[in-house]
Scaffold this motif. Sequence first.
Motif, short mmCIF file in Angstrom:
data_model
loop_
_atom_site.label_atom_id
_atom_site.label_comp_id
_atom_site.label_asym_id
_atom_site.label_seq_id
_atom_site.Cartn_x
_atom_site.Cartn_y
_atom_site.Cartn_z
N GLY B 14 0.56 -1.18 0.38
CA GLY B 14 0.37 0.49 -0.19
C GLY B 14 1.08 1.42 -0.44
N ASP B 15 0.52 2.50 -0.46
CA ASP B 15 1.07 3.76 -1.15
C ASP B 15 1.20 4.69 0.29
OD1 ASP B 15 -1.41 4.04 -1.74
OD2 ASP B 15 -0.59 5.75 -2.22
N LEU B 254 -13.90 6.61 6.18
CA LEU B 254 -12.62 7.74 5.51
C LEU B 254 -12.43 6.83 4.10
CD1 LEU B 254 -11.49 9.64 8.54
CD2 LEU B 254 -13.44 10.02 7.16
N HIS B 256 -10.14 6.02 0.91
CA HIS B 256 -9.06 5.68 0.61
C HIS B 256 -7.47 6.98 0.69
CE1 HIS B 256 -9.07 1.66 -0.76
NE2 HIS B 256 -8.64 1.88 -1.06
N LEU B 257 -9.58 8.07 0.50
CA LEU B 257 -8.45 8.99 0.83
C LEU B 257 -6.87 9.58 2.25
CD1 LEU B 257 -9.67 11.15 3.75
CD2 LEU B 257 -11.61 10.88 1.75
N ARG B 259 -4.97 7.52 2.48
CA ARG B 259 -3.49 7.38 1.59
C ARG B 259 -2.48 8.05 1.44
NH1 ARG B 259 -2.23 2.30 3.09
NH2 ARG B 259 -3.85 0.27 2.79
N GLY B 260 -3.53 9.21 0.75
CA GLY B 260 -2.97 10.21 -0.37
C GLY B 260 -2.89 11.37 0.73
#
Lengths: 326, 326, 326, 326
Positions: B14-15, B254, B256-257, B259-260
């Motif tokens: 995962g990033d 929440l 995937h936001l 992860r960024g």
Amino acid sequence: MGTVKCVGILTSGGDAPGMNAAIRAVTRAAIYNGLQVKGIYRGYKGLITGEIQEFKSQNVSNIIQLGGTILKTARCKEFLTPEGRKVAHETMVKEGIDALVVIGGDGSLTGARIFAQEYDIPCIGLPGTIDNDLFGTDTTIGYDTALNTILEAVDKIRDTATSHERLFFIEVMGRDAGFLALNGAIASGAEAAIIPECSTEVDQLEEFIKSGYRKSKNSSIVIVAESEITGGAMHYAERVKNEYPQYDVRVTILGHLQRGGSPSAHDRILASRLGAASIDAILEGQRNVMIGIENDQVVYVPFTKAIKNDKPINKELVNVLRTLSI
Amino acid sequence: MGTVKCVGILTSGGDAPGMNAAIRAVTRAAIYNGLQVKGIYRGYKGLITGEIQEFKSQNVSNIIQLGGTILKTARCKEFLTPEGRKVAHETMVKEGIDALVVIGGDGSLTGARIFAQEYDIPCIGLPGTIDNDLFGTDTTIGYDTALNTILEAVDKIRDTATSHERLFFIEVMGRDAGFLALNGAIASGAEAAIIPECSTEVDQLEEFIKSGYRKSKNSSIVIVAESEITGGAMHYAERVKNEYPQYDVRVTILGHLQRGGSPSAHDRILASRLGAASIDAILEGQRNVMIGIENDQVVYVPFTKAIKNDKPINKELVNVLRTLSI
Amino acid sequence: MGTVKCVGILTSGGDAPGMNAAIRAVTRAAIYNGLQVKGIYRGYKGLITGEIQEFKSQNVSNIIQLGGTILKTARCKEFLTPEGRKVAHETMVKEGIDALVVIGGDGSLTGARIFAQEYDIPCIGLPGTIDNDLFGTDTTIGYDTALNTILEAVDKIRDTATSHERLFFIEVMGRDAGFLALNGAIASGAEAAIIPECSTEVDQLEEFIKSGYRKSKNSSIVIVAESEITGGAMHYAERVKNEYPQYDVRVTILGHLQRGGSPSAHDRILASRLGAASIDAILEGQRNVMIGIENDQVVYVPFTKAIKNDKPINKELVNVLRTLSI
Amino acid sequence: MGTVKCVGILTSGGDAPGMNAAIRAVTRAAIYNGLQVKGIYRGYKGLITGEIQEFKSQNVSNIIQLGGTILKTARCKEFLTPEGRKVAHETMVKEGIDALVVIGGDGSLTGARIFAQEYDIPCIGLPGTIDNDLFGTDTTIGYDTALNTILEAVDKIRDTATSHERLFFIEVMGRDAGFLALNGAIASGAEAAIIPECSTEVDQLEEFIKSGYRKSKNSSIVIVAESEITGGAMHYAERVKNEYPQYDVRVTILGHLQRGGSPSAHDRILASRLGAASIDAILEGQRNVMIGIENDQVVYVPFTKAIKNDKPINKELVNVLRTLSI
């Protein structure tokens, strides 16, 4: 009906960023013009329960930057009945409130319209909703902030979408209006938007996916307006997963965070202008109108016109999205 | 095994925000020390497909502030097989890469550990995951940014929760670790956190709700760690809705936001230090260790220790949350 | 000295983000433990003027996310005199306050130390300053937020620096401590930092500029700690402009925006832990200590040790900056 | 003059957030319509030095969210001379560029106007400046983002202003136009704005301070437009300090951070629409016009009209600020 001496303010329906800036503006403009101001809590419910407080200039200090509404908001079933509105009117008489400023969406303004007619009270509406679905104003209070909130979320999701080369369906609010989805898609550089106003978009999505979106792109984002008409992001994601199992599909439903946050410059200025104008309107003897801003000018819009008319999507924007997502 | 002349870098799993800052630091520290650097794309997959590019100092200019990873990331099934790893090794030989820096979570470091043993290659791991679930480092790259992203989202949701007097269940990431949920709850002033490490929390939630949380609060937020153990936010929301229909319950996942986003100061500094230290470790002849920061000092942690040991939740934090949510 | 029944809280000196989170934590932990709490306004001045209010749990609702301090802060000259402190003590007696929690920097803690000795009052200090210059705690309340604020500003300035290929000198706060400047430089990918702790940095800047920084870079950013020792950003910019007129040099002094803003996750958690621990310390009979967090553990630091000892800069960080700015 | 086949794009003058979104839109709209696109680096300088690169759709992927301009910008003295423009024209011929899209402020559009006339080249201008001082468009690219950046900074400064009860003078950009200062003041809830268009504001400030601003306020913020006419924030701060030594006065000059940052939703949509419209205009045979958006419609504005006409300040806004700052 005599001269207005005391104005009541309430926020009603879904909350929107900038409502506090509007409360501040109504309060201060009223005081500046020698009127008394009373804050009514929990929307129309406060008119029924009598939860009301006098507001001085300091009561609205340091709130312009806050999301939500210090007056709280609620949906009030009693106010939908003649009996409920009768109690509300009695409260107004008791409190000496002789004009009302209502900040909210179309349900709230509909309530104001009926109440104003039944009891001959000057009611001024301010368009407060993130959905931007009120006719007669270029934008509604909260819309610009919600658009920027969506943008920040999509920018974050794009980081991870690009790193993993995925196809994301992101669902945004809008309540059967595609403003947030379409403009959010253009602003975030999304590949497509699915909005209730354009059923043709779905075929395009089909085409876009069939043609192999991966050819030149290493990630894709589709913004979907929540709506019974579109069916929502989950619906499209399932369809694509079934028909194109080779795609790595994900869904994010942005949800309630779109309603919050410190209002943007645009929304604070809009709310300040509308709030100040609502007092001008009351002093001019205007009644039962929504205040809007069109082409940078304050306008008065009869309630029926603001609520009943559909606000159209600018077709140029649909074309811009299509052109730029190649 | 001779002297290392060329270092390969890859990001895997995962990033996490800060991965780019780590790539920049590894690249520049290597060049500063006279080593050649090669960027390997899409994690271990790039070692198999040979998607590899030499990196100069300019290749990593202006990336420290970017979320995601410019090297992309992927989960690679082939690398789980001996045949896959054989191809990977052949690529390394062909490219002249004689040491590897792997940025990722425990799956990625497990891959590095096996590969390093099979082919006697110096592999250095950098802890890159928003979940903070690696033993031997106070925090992992991406954790602090994700925590702040959660905070901003919960702050926004609280605006609307307070305006409407609702009970929100907000699900955050963590992959069976409660760091994000527990710390996110303390930082956002949430009323409770449900984390996999504390099954007793669930009973407390029960108690908290039974005792009538509305007494002194006009909104409540419960942060739930995604996890098979907890069952997720939807599970609790359903339970509360069924048993206490009087509450206005909402759920936000929440997604995937988390992860960024642009990495926080903490994550950029952590990634910069770890990246620079990875080259020091290679030059010192270290191999098959993860680099961590403990008590503000760089430490080397054997892979097996970093992966196998459970990182414990600090019980003081559980108490702090309980005390402050009165 | 008997059992403590009522705790007074005040914030003093320069304000720092997270002070409100600390006020909330002290208040709620005290109430949780059966103590009464009183908020003292405008720092030590409130003890002299008697501007004091009892705090219930609700008084600190919804403040964890706010910058600044709801208790206000001030520098108070009267408190530097024995007469002033006598009045302050009389106020405490009158108000029934028998212990004090002081949130502030070294000036504020010095005041607490003297007052505690003179009148035998249990005083607990919480390190609240963006400068991070207190010994005995890994970080101070406000430091992480200020670092992130600096980062966001430098990220913005880098956009324009890169577009125009300029050399920017950016001055940050720190009051003779280089933590913000050095860590801000690493985190923002700046080319150099000028900090009071390292006079050699200036020679390096000289060298860096002489060697023609433009060779491989198309913009450069140097972070300068405000300090009489360094002379500030303007000083360096003038020198470079005179000696290297070919460079397009600009200066930005970030100023007071570094003190504000919603606190970061780190600062809110730190403030919450320290606030809760301050009440534990009072209940344990601790007195005249600062609470710190070192290596993730709560520690008690005698005031004299916290104030008098210089907190050293980690030399590893100086090397990391040098290595990564190639 | 035949059919246009290849469009050159350049950004010139001060950079503004959204320029990258405009570059992306021009590039993709051109490709969508079958035209070739060339990016010209460093403004008009690139036309002289020949620093030019063909742009495909991928060259502008993932730039919509970036501040600054990937094409760089510069002020170019050679282009002010007929000789310089002759070389520029020769470069265009050599590169096969037969139309130009120039993104910049009034200096840049003036250059485009002269060049277009001398060599009969279709030149389309896009209004790119944070100052909003171009006639014929409701807003310019970058203005909304700069306004929000100012807002965030003032919100932070207000935290510390309120905590310390200070009077802050905050200087914002605008280059002799008061849009940023006036709207920034309304949006941030500032007490006053000093703008070049209204000399009467200064007297009001005088009055405001004389009347004892502290009566009902515990902090005050005055936004000052940088300008030779106003004299800047430092000038007013000195005056107030001298005449009213009892006030605790501070100054912050926001500086270059106002030019950077990820563009807001408004600016990204504006830039996307203008960029797409610039290609429509070229295909329609339009030449030597600036594209603007007025009342949500694309309009073509002759260069001379856009540059020469003063864009007026809306007096309603001056009144709103005065009314709401009571």
